[in-house]
Design a protein around this motif. Structure first.
Motif, PDB file in Angstrom:
ATOM      1  N   PRO A 128       7.427  -8.080  12.307  1.00 29.39           N
ATOM      2  CA  PRO A 128       6.888  -8.703  11.105  1.00 29.39           C
ATOM      3  C   PRO A 128       6.736 -10.211  11.338  1.00 29.39           C
ATOM      4  CG  PRO A 128       8.849  -7.380  10.612  1.00 29.39           C
ATOM      5  CD  PRO A 128       8.761  -7.505  12.098  1.00 29.39           C
ATOM      6  N   PRO A 129       5.898 -10.922  10.608  1.00 31.19           N
ATOM      7  CA  PRO A 129       5.118 -10.388   9.485  1.00 31.19           C
ATOM      8  C   PRO A 129       3.800  -9.765   9.936  1.00 31.19           C
ATOM      9  CG  PRO A 129       4.764 -12.754   9.676  1.00 31.19           C
ATOM     10  CD  PRO A 129       5.722 -12.376  10.773  1.00 31.19           C
ATOM     11  N   TYR A 130       3.358  -8.759   9.201  1.00 33.55           N
ATOM     12  CA  TYR A 130       2.035  -8.182   9.396  1.00 33.55           C
ATOM     13  C   TYR A 130       1.616  -7.476   8.115  1.00 33.55           C
ATOM     14  CZ  TYR A 130       4.706  -3.892  10.384  1.00 33.55           C
ATOM     15  OH  TYR A 130       5.564  -2.835  10.298  1.00 33.55           O
ATOM     16  N   LEU A 154       0.648  -6.074  -2.091  1.00 34.41           N
ATOM     17  CA  LEU A 154      -0.433  -6.997  -2.429  1.00 34.41           C
ATOM     18  C   LEU A 154      -1.620  -6.285  -3.065  1.00 34.41           C
ATOM     19  CD1 LEU A 154      -0.371  -9.186   0.818  1.00 34.41           C
ATOM     20  CD2 LEU A 154       0.660  -9.712  -1.402  1.00 34.41           C
ATOM     21  N   GLY A 155      -1.804  -5.018  -2.723  1.00 35.30           N
ATOM     22  CA  GLY A 155      -2.933  -4.273  -3.285  1.00 35.30           C
ATOM     23  C   GLY A 155      -2.570  -2.819  -3.430  1.00 35.30           C
ATOM     24  N   LYS A 156      -3.212  -2.155  -4.399  1.00 31.49           N
ATOM     25  CA  LYS A 156      -2.914  -0.732  -4.606  1.00 31.49           C
ATOM     26  C   LYS A 156      -4.121  -0.069  -5.251  1.00 31.49           C
ATOM     27  CE  LYS A 156      -0.615  -1.771  -8.998  1.00 31.49           C
ATOM     28  NZ  LYS A 156      -1.254  -3.065  -9.147  1.00 31.49           N
ATOM     29  N   CYS A 262      -7.524  -9.447   2.548  1.00 33.35           N
ATOM     30  CA  CYS A 262      -6.084  -9.624   2.296  1.00 33.35           C
ATOM     31  C   CYS A 262      -5.406 -10.265   3.514  1.00 33.35           C
ATOM     32  CB  CYS A 262      -5.487  -8.253   1.991  1.00 33.35           C
ATOM     33  SG  CYS A 262      -3.818  -8.309   1.379  1.00 33.35           S
ATOM     34  N   ALA A 263      -5.701  -9.735   4.700  1.00 34.85           N
ATOM     35  CA  ALA A 263      -5.085 -10.272   5.928  1.00 34.85           C
ATOM     36  C   ALA A 263      -5.443 -11.751   6.087  1.00 34.85           C
ATOM     37  CB  ALA A 263      -5.549  -9.470   7.134  1.00 34.85           C
ATOM     38  N   THR A 269      -2.242 -11.838  11.131  1.00 31.26           N
ATOM     39  CA  THR A 269      -3.182 -11.578  12.228  1.00 31.26           C
ATOM     40  C   THR A 269      -3.108 -10.149  12.747  1.00 31.26           C
ATOM     41  OG1 THR A 269      -1.543 -12.472  13.743  1.00 31.26           O
ATOM     42  CG2 THR A 269      -3.276 -13.980  13.021  1.00 31.26           C
ATOM     43  N   THR A 270      -2.104  -9.386  12.269  1.00 30.48           N
ATOM     44  CA  THR A 270      -1.985  -7.992  12.708  1.00 30.48           C
ATOM     45  C   THR A 270      -2.023  -7.073  11.498  1.00 30.48           C
ATOM     46  OG1 THR A 270      -0.661  -8.646  14.605  1.00 30.48           O
ATOM     47  CG2 THR A 270      -0.510  -6.343  13.941  1.00 30.48           C
ATOM     48  N   ILE A 271      -2.806  -6.002  11.629  1.00 27.50           N
ATOM     49  CA  ILE A 271      -2.897  -5.004  10.557  1.00 27.50           C
ATOM     50  C   ILE A 271      -2.488  -3.667  11.148  1.00 27.50           C
ATOM     51  CG2 ILE A 271      -4.444  -3.855   8.912  1.00 27.50           C
ATOM     52  CD1 ILE A 271      -6.342  -6.314   9.260  1.00 27.50           C
ATOM     53  N   ALA A 272      -1.457  -3.042  10.560  1.00 23.32           N
ATOM     54  CA  ALA A 272      -1.018  -1.716  11.015  1.00 23.32           C
ATOM     55  C   ALA A 272      -1.456  -0.687   9.973  1.00 23.32           C
ATOM     56  CB  ALA A 272       0.495  -1.689  11.164  1.00 23.32           C
TER      57      ALA A 272
END
Ligand code: KG4
Ligand code: ZN
Length: 347
Positions: A128-130, A154-156, A262-263, A269-272
């Motif tokens: 983390p963070p990601y 952050l979003g749903k 969002c990123a 910088t990383t999205i899993a």
């Protein structure tokens, strides 16, 4: 290093795994899809009964395949929330019983934290963070992963989850259950620009759209209306492949836009990616292209870790155990639970 026996029974997969930190020693999943298919969806009571019938053999297989004895196990973990309460109860009761019997600590694990930890199984160096995009039959969430047990939603989705939208659209096109895999397959044969559909944005009272939230029920209704008007116009057979391709394209584009925004807004910088819908080829293509264009990294865990499994639960439990977290034997199950409440599971 912690070695954990983990159980997952929150929905329609009876699963057990042995995990050592971020390494999977065994990962057994007994799917109930064939049982529920005839009803067109998961029947909770049927799911609980099937878990009771299968869990013993699944746990036995997980221990055997891992080639461990109880002396090697540092803790036992079960998914305790959110999910079908009766189904969760089977895994939690079994987990506590095994922990008591073998004098091991017990940990209840939040199902979504498990989906987040799935990324570590194939990317052990990830830290983390990601940003985690979790897209499953029950969830469509953008989660800022800050640390073990520390998450910011952050979003749903405001209504249907992405996977639920795939399942509902497949049902209205009479393609069977679960809908995601079959729509994905037929979409490859269709024209994704054939029909224009709403991307599932949330309008804000003051104008504009919510940057990260989704709504998929309107999209499902739009497909329903489109099918109805095609039928009214005498179109026969229905252009099923084009409908699947256009629907999938719309979901993939909408999710990709919100995820990238969002990123970037949060400087991540990383999205899993996690959850069953992470298997979707349209979503993978759009996310990979957007990430390449912006220099962000997108991680797609292998499919066996994206869909429900116990290895991801064990990986989360090993991290909590390493930090001295453990649950009391009075821990119950909950159908709903915010990810922000994860740390309340540990005394
Ligand atoms: O994560 P998962 O196994 O279970 C939940 O926790 O919900 O996700 C199951 C969901 C189902 O709605 C299924 O239709 C969807 O994932 N799914 C897909 C694909 N494979 C599975 N959706 C779109 N494309 C796919 N290839
Ligand atoms: Zn799940």
């Amino acid at each position: 290093m912690k070695t954990v026996l983990a159980l997952e029974t929150s929905c329609d997969e009876t699963a057990a795994a042995v995990v050592r930190d971020r390494t999977v020693l065994s990962n057994i999943v007994a799917s109930q899809i064939d049982i529920h298919r005839r009803y067109g969806g998961v029947v909770p009571e049927v799911a609980s009964r099937a878990h009771v019938e299968n869990l013993g053999a699944v746990v036995e297989a997980a221990l055997q395949e891992a080639e461990v004895t109880w002396g090697d196990i540092d803790g036992v973990a079960s998914t305790c929330a959110p999910g079908l309460v009766g189904a969760l109860m089977v895994g939690v009761t079994a987990g506590k019983t095994l922990a008591m019997l073998h004098d091991k600590p017990f940990l209840g694990i939040h199902h979504l934290e498990g989906h987040i930890y799935a990324s570590y199984l194939s990317q052990p160096e990830l830290q983390p963070p990601y940003l985690c995009l979790l897209v499953s039959g029950g969830h469509t969430s953008l989660i800022h992963v800050q640390d073990c047990g520390r998450y910011e939603m952050l979003g749903k989705t405001r209504d249907d989850a992405a996977g639920e939208a795939f399942d509902k659209v497949a049902r209205l096109l009479e393609l069977g259950y679960p809908g995601g895999p079959v729509i994905d397959k037929l979409a490859a044969l269709g024209d994704r620009t054939a029909f224009k559909l709403p991307e599932g944005n949330i309008s804000l009272p003051g104008g504009g759209i919510h940057p990260y939230d989704s709504s998929f029920s309107g999209l499902k209704t739009a497909v329903l209306r489109l099918v109805q008007s095609l039928k009214d116009d005498g179109v026969d057979p229905l252009p099923i492949n084009d409908l699947c391709a256009s629907f999938q394209e719309t979901v993939a584009k909408g999710l990709t836009k919100r995820t990238m925004r969002c990123a970037q807004d949060y400087g991540l910088t990383t999205i899993a990616i996690g959850g069953g819908v992470a298997a979707n080829s349209g979503l993978r293509q759009h996310l990979a292209a957007a990430a390449a264009a912006t220099g962000l990294t997108v991680l797609f865990p292998p499919l066996k870790y994206c869909t429900d499994n116990a290895a991801m639960i064990g990986c989360a439990a090993a991290d909590h155990l390493e930090r001295g977290h453990q649950s009391g034997f009075q821990l119950g199950t909950r159908s709903r639970m915010d990810l922000a409440e994860v740390m309340t599971l540990y005394a």
